[in-house]
Design a protein around this motif. Structure first.
Motif, PDB file in Angstrom:
ATOM      1  N   ALA A   1       7.096  58.167  52.388  1.00  0.00           N
ATOM      2  CA  ALA A   1       6.184  59.115  53.548  1.00  0.00           C
ATOM      3  C   ALA A   1       6.807  59.597  54.218  1.00  0.00           C
TER       4      ALA A   1
ATOM      5  N   LEU B   1       5.227  66.944  53.020  1.00  0.00           N
ATOM      6  CA  LEU B   1       4.075  66.283  52.504  1.00  0.00           C
ATOM      7  C   LEU B   1       3.018  66.677  53.416  1.00  0.00           C
TER       8      LEU B   1
ATOM      9  N   ASP C   1      -0.836  65.557  54.653  1.00  0.00           N
ATOM     10  CA  ASP C   1      -1.224  64.353  55.165  1.00  0.00           C
ATOM     11  C   ASP C   1      -1.899  63.310  54.264  1.00  0.00           C
TER      12      ASP C   1
ATOM     13  N   ARG D   1       0.929  61.939  52.162  1.00  0.00           N
ATOM     14  CA  ARG D   1       1.634  60.995  53.230  1.00  0.00           C
ATOM     15  C   ARG D   1       1.110  59.801  53.371  1.00  0.00           C
ATOM     16  N   ASP D   2      -0.293  59.772  53.574  1.00  0.00           N
ATOM     17  CA  ASP D   2      -1.034  58.412  53.773  1.00  0.00           C
ATOM     18  C   ASP D   2      -0.953  57.518  52.813  1.00  0.00           C
TER      19      ASP D   2
ATOM     20  N   ASP E   1       2.490  56.023  51.984  1.00  0.00           N
ATOM     21  CA  ASP E   1       2.696  55.067  53.122  1.00  0.00           C
ATOM     22  C   ASP E   1       2.000  53.610  52.795  1.00  0.00           C
TER      23      ASP E   1
END
Length: 350
Positions: free
Chosen positions: A102, A107, A109, A112-113, A116
């Motif tokens: 992440a 990336l 959002d 990335r989320d 993660d």
């Protein structure tokens, strides 16, 4: 004691010329040099965005391992494997986390989320985590909640140069890193435009890992009018890379983030003063007496740091001497393998 047998799961081509792949290739070789039985499990190259077929193949290979064989999972795999499959693995597992996915540049959002959340879930299922730097260890423990006792730093090894340095005239500014937005080659090119009045040439060596970004760099080089002084070489041979390091006067990488950065150790081993950015693991990797660090995405500050080394011979020599001294103290790849081997032998269920 007989070294514990292991497997190393690596997606795609193990010869891919990136720092992460080189680390894992040398670690695999080093573990085998110990007399350890280590299988190389080659997973599909679609990781970290595995296709259903590649995921099914990876799960099948992992489930076929006997429980006494530990498995090291490349970070692309450990971060994005099906958590249900990780929970069913017959033997202990070790994640090789260069940096959490992440944290990659560029990336959106949503992606990335998702990365993660998935990596957090998977790291909770992993028996142990290997990281290349204290910086990544802090992230894994403090931000991802992995207990410190389950995280070990296995700093990358370094090959010692075999010949003397013969700096080029005019000075050569060398940058080594794949053509990817995170490496900041665009920032370096913008900084070099501010140094037109100084004598220098520059080489940016590294495979075109991101085709769109590679085309952007080519266009930027042309638009800035630096084609006669800067070369984007793409991938180079080991012999050519050795020649470049040996003839360079300054190592420069305007990186936006590094989980470690093998090239910094290479530069130190050749006694090169370093100009880079105070981001990620760079401050832990580059000794303050051997380099000048600026903030990321600041071409003016990067140009000022380069100008200092190009114009102040005494300062450049001080940093070069400090770099050479630091290079002599760097670990070897056998040291890296010894650290990882001790982790494997201490895993439960051996």
């Amino acid at each position: 004691m007989t070294p514990r047998p292991a497997a190393f799961a690596i997606p795609g081509d193990i010869a891919t010329p990136t720092g992460g792949y080189r680390y894992e290739r040398r670690l695999l070789e080093g573990l085998r040099d110990q007399g350890r039985d280590v299988l190389h499990l080659q997973f599909g190259g679609s990781f970290p965005d595995p296709t259903p077929a590649d995921m099914a193949d990876a799960v099948a290979q992992l489930m076929a391992l006997p429980p006494e064989r530990a498995v090291i999972l490349d970070g692309f795999v450990s971060a994005t494997m099906d958590p249900a499959a990780l929970a069913r693995m017959p033997g202990p597992s070790v994640a090789m986390v260069h940096h959490p996915l992440a944290l990659e540049s560029g990336l959106d959002d949503t992606r990335r989320d998702r990365l993660d959340r998935l990596e957090r879930e998977n790291l909770a299922l992993i028996s142990h985590v290997l990281v290349p730097s204290p910086h990544t260890r802090r992230i894994v423990t403090e931000q991802y909640g992995v207990p410190a006792a389950r995280v070990t730093v296995a700093r990358p090894g370094t090959d010692r140069p075999t010949g003397p340095r013969v700096p080029a005239d005019p000075p050569l500014i060398l940058s080594v890193g794949i053509q990817h937005p995170r490496k900041g080659h665009d920032v370096l090119l913008q900084a070099l435009t501010r140094l037109r009045d100084f004598a220098w040439t520059a080489v940016i060596a590294g495979d075109c890992y991101d085709a769109d970004h590679g085309r952007h760099l080519d266009a930027l080089l042309l638009s800035l009018g630096l084609g006669g002084r800067v070369r984007l070489t793409g991938r180079v041979s080991a012999a050519e890379l050795d020649r470049l390091y040996s003839t360079a006067s300054v190592f420069a990488l305007a990186t936006r983030y590094e989980g470690y950065g093998l090239v910094f150790d290479e530069a130190l081993s050749y006694g090169l003063p370093i100009v880079s950015c105070a981001t990620g693991a760079v401050p832990d990797t580059v000794p303050p007496e051997a380099g000048l660090l600026t903030q990321p995405d600041d071409p003016d500050a990067f140009a000022d740091a380069l100008a200092r080394l190009l114009t102040d011979r005494a300062a450049c020599d001080r940093l070069a001497n400090a770099a050479a001294a630091a290079g002599l103290g760097l670990p070897t790849w056998a040291d890296t393998a010894a650290t990882a081997g001790a982790v494997l032998d201490a895993l439960p269920g051996g």
